[in-house]
Design an enzyme around this catalytic site. Structure first.
Site, PDB file in Angstrom:
ATOM      1  N   TRP A 183       9.009  -1.432  -0.909  1.00  0.00           N
ATOM      2  CA  TRP A 183       8.400  -1.034  -2.055  1.00  0.00           C
ATOM      3  C   TRP A 183       6.884  -1.185  -2.217  1.00  0.00           C
ATOM      4  O   TRP A 183       6.808  -2.696  -1.809  1.00  0.00           O
ATOM      5  CB  TRP A 183       9.164  -1.308  -3.370  1.00  0.00           C
ATOM      6  CG  TRP A 183       8.533  -0.845  -4.641  1.00  0.00           C
ATOM      7  CD1 TRP A 183       8.131   0.431  -5.107  1.00  0.00           C
ATOM      8  CD2 TRP A 183       7.923  -1.785  -5.651  1.00  0.00           C
ATOM      9  NE1 TRP A 183       7.358   0.239  -6.069  1.00  0.00           N
ATOM     10  CE2 TRP A 183       7.214  -0.962  -6.363  1.00  0.00           C
ATOM     11  CE3 TRP A 183       8.096  -3.035  -5.760  1.00  0.00           C
ATOM     12  CZ2 TRP A 183       6.707  -1.571  -7.741  1.00  0.00           C
ATOM     13  CZ3 TRP A 183       7.424  -3.699  -6.763  1.00  0.00           C
ATOM     14  CH2 TRP A 183       7.015  -2.892  -7.798  1.00  0.00           C
ATOM     15  N   HIS A 238      -6.438  -5.072 -13.008  1.00  0.00           N
ATOM     16  CA  HIS A 238      -5.949  -3.801 -12.127  1.00  0.00           C
ATOM     17  C   HIS A 238      -6.444  -2.456 -12.520  1.00  0.00           C
ATOM     18  O   HIS A 238      -6.485  -2.399 -13.958  1.00  0.00           O
ATOM     19  CB  HIS A 238      -4.608  -3.621 -12.105  1.00  0.00           C
ATOM     20  CG  HIS A 238      -3.614  -4.679 -11.724  1.00  0.00           C
ATOM     21  ND1 HIS A 238      -2.203  -4.774 -11.743  1.00  0.00           N
ATOM     22  CD2 HIS A 238      -3.981  -6.004 -10.935  1.00  0.00           C
ATOM     23  CE1 HIS A 238      -1.860  -5.917 -11.115  1.00  0.00           C
ATOM     24  NE2 HIS A 238      -2.839  -6.520 -10.593  1.00  0.00           N
ATOM     25  N   GLU A 262      -5.882 -13.526 -10.333  1.00  0.00           N
ATOM     26  CA  GLU A 262      -5.435 -12.106 -10.707  1.00  0.00           C
ATOM     27  C   GLU A 262      -5.093 -12.273 -12.018  1.00  0.00           C
ATOM     28  O   GLU A 262      -4.417 -13.493 -12.275  1.00  0.00           O
ATOM     29  CB  GLU A 262      -4.299 -11.695  -9.807  1.00  0.00           C
ATOM     30  CG  GLU A 262      -3.651 -10.385 -10.500  1.00  0.00           C
ATOM     31  CD  GLU A 262      -2.451  -9.915  -9.618  1.00  0.00           C
ATOM     32  OE1 GLU A 262      -2.146  -8.729  -9.549  1.00  0.00           O
ATOM     33  OE2 GLU A 262      -1.791 -10.889  -8.858  1.00  0.00           O
TER      34      GLU A 262
END
Ligand code: CS2
Ligand code: MG
Length: 396
Positions: free
Chosen positions: A396, A122, A333
């Site tokens: 969210w 990220h 990931e």
């Protein structure tokens, strides 16, 4: 090899984790991850109160049978809490079996289909320039694929840019798709101009868009050649993916909120996405992931298992054992862990030049230091919630 005891270890080195430890009559033990961000103690209790008592004395070798016993046997099956509890048990049983056979788990799953596992991490920032600098830093570390998120001006907190999103009370983010839909294409235009086309880019819409918004964003991002665009719609709106698929060629990924292969089936069998993003810790572990990967392979999809920092290194290793074994692996990931994690968890994925490898050790290849774990007591923490400008609750 009989199950003699099941321990649940709740620890918080930087953030909360739940670990299941299955001890056997042969003195070998296995560990698994049962962390459900924001609901950790509910899963811990489910294992201690309901699952442990009915597994004592069972043959730990029979993983599929135990899986079905805990899934069908519960009658009230599925859902994030039970499937996370089941995942912890499942991973621990595979760890046990690997240790008993003195083989890494991937060897029991069919052996290696590859030598190393392509991963992404990220990067985010408040301003485009900050995202660019963070991206260049990760590229310098060797990453070949990056997920990019940026704060949306005028909104209070934006997914993926708020430091450590678990708080004592839910942090309230504001959401408005109008500025988001303007800013994200501008971000990709900026990044491609500034850092070039070499690096692969990913973006996570985090289940927030309506179908027309998703189609517009997907079409506007097509020219920036994304590796994939993630979670455009909420998991309750599977039908909406058909409209998106019919109007854009951008690779699509979805799945971290699914708790069973049956929830993922419509997207897979109708080839409405390209990457299945389920979370081994929330879908029943390695046993279920291998079935999901086979299902995805049948319809020419690839895997891109969920790998955030809110599941422990044990779960990340479980991801990698499956990634090594399956033929239709896509990408893995790898969100970076809080520093303190290595004080408690011994062993984990090794990063080198954009790829991950795992230690050639029996089992999953990770251990937990229970004494160190005690030094990091559980801290109640909630995930953020999002509100629309009119104050109503939003995804969210
Ligand atoms: C995210 C997660 O990594 C991702 O793709 O969607 O970070 C997600 O927000 C968290 O796991 C929620 O607990
Ligand atoms: Mg996501």
């Amino acid at each position: 090899m009989k199950i003699e005891n099941i321990k649940v270890i709740v620890t918080s080195p930087g953030r909360n984790y739940v670990v299941v430890k299955i001890e056997t009559d042969e003195g070998i033990y296995g560990i698994g991850d049962a962390t459900l961000n924001g609901r950790e103690l509910t899963v811990a209790e489910t294992i201690e109160e309901y699952i442990a008592p009915i597994l004592i004395g069972r043959n730990s070798d029979n993983i599929e049978d135990i899986w079905q016993y805990l899934y069908k046997g519960a009658y009230w099956r599925g859902g994030p809490v039970l499937m996370t509890a089941l995942a912890g048990i499942d991973m621990a049983l595979w760890d046990l079996k690997g240790k008993r056979c003195s083989r890494p788990v991937y060897s029991l799953l069919g052996g290696r289909s590859r030598e190393k596992v392509l991963c992404y991490t990220h990067v985010s920032g408040d301003k485009f320039q900050e995202v660019k600098e963070n991206a260049l830093e990760k590229i310098a570390e060797g990453y070949k694929v990056l997920r990019v998120q940026v704060s949306i001006p005028g909104l209070n907190g934006t997914y993926g840019t708020v430091e450590d999103d678990a708080r004592v009370l839910p942090f309230v983010e504001t959401w408005d798709s109008k500025p988001y839909l303007k800013v994200i294409p501008e971000l990709f235009k900026f990044l491609r101009a500034e850092i070039g086309d070499e690096v692969h880019l990913i973006h996570d819409s985090h289940e927030r868009l309506q179908v027309p918004e998703a189609i517009r964003l997907a079409k506007e991002l097509e020219e920036y050649n994304l590796f994939f665009l993630e979670d455009l719609l909420k998991p309750e709106n599977i039908a909406g993916f058909e409209q998106i698929r019919n109007q854009t060629s951008i690779p699509l990924a979805m799945g971290e909120l699914f708790n069973s292969k049956w929830e993922a089936l419509p997207l897979i069998k109708n080839q409405l996405i390209d990457y299945i993003r389920c979370d081994l810790s929330h879908i029943g572990g390695i046993t279920e992931a291998m079935k999901l990967a086979a299902l995805a392979e049948t319809f020419h999809l690839k895997t891109a298992w969920h790998g955030p920092a809110d599941i422990s290194p044990i779960a990340h290793l479980a991801n990698l054992h499956v990634d090594y074994a399956v033929s239709n692996f896509g990408i893995q990931e790898l969100a970076e862990f809080p520093e303190e994690v290595s004080a408690v968890f011994k062993g984990g994925p090794k990063f080198e030049d954009g790829y991950l490898t795992i230690p050639d050790r029996p089992g999953l290849g990770c251990d937990i230091d229970e004494e160190a774990a005690k030094k990091f007591p559980y801290k109640k923490a909630y995930l953020p919630v999002a509100e629309s400008l009119d104050g109503s609750v939003h995804e969210w």
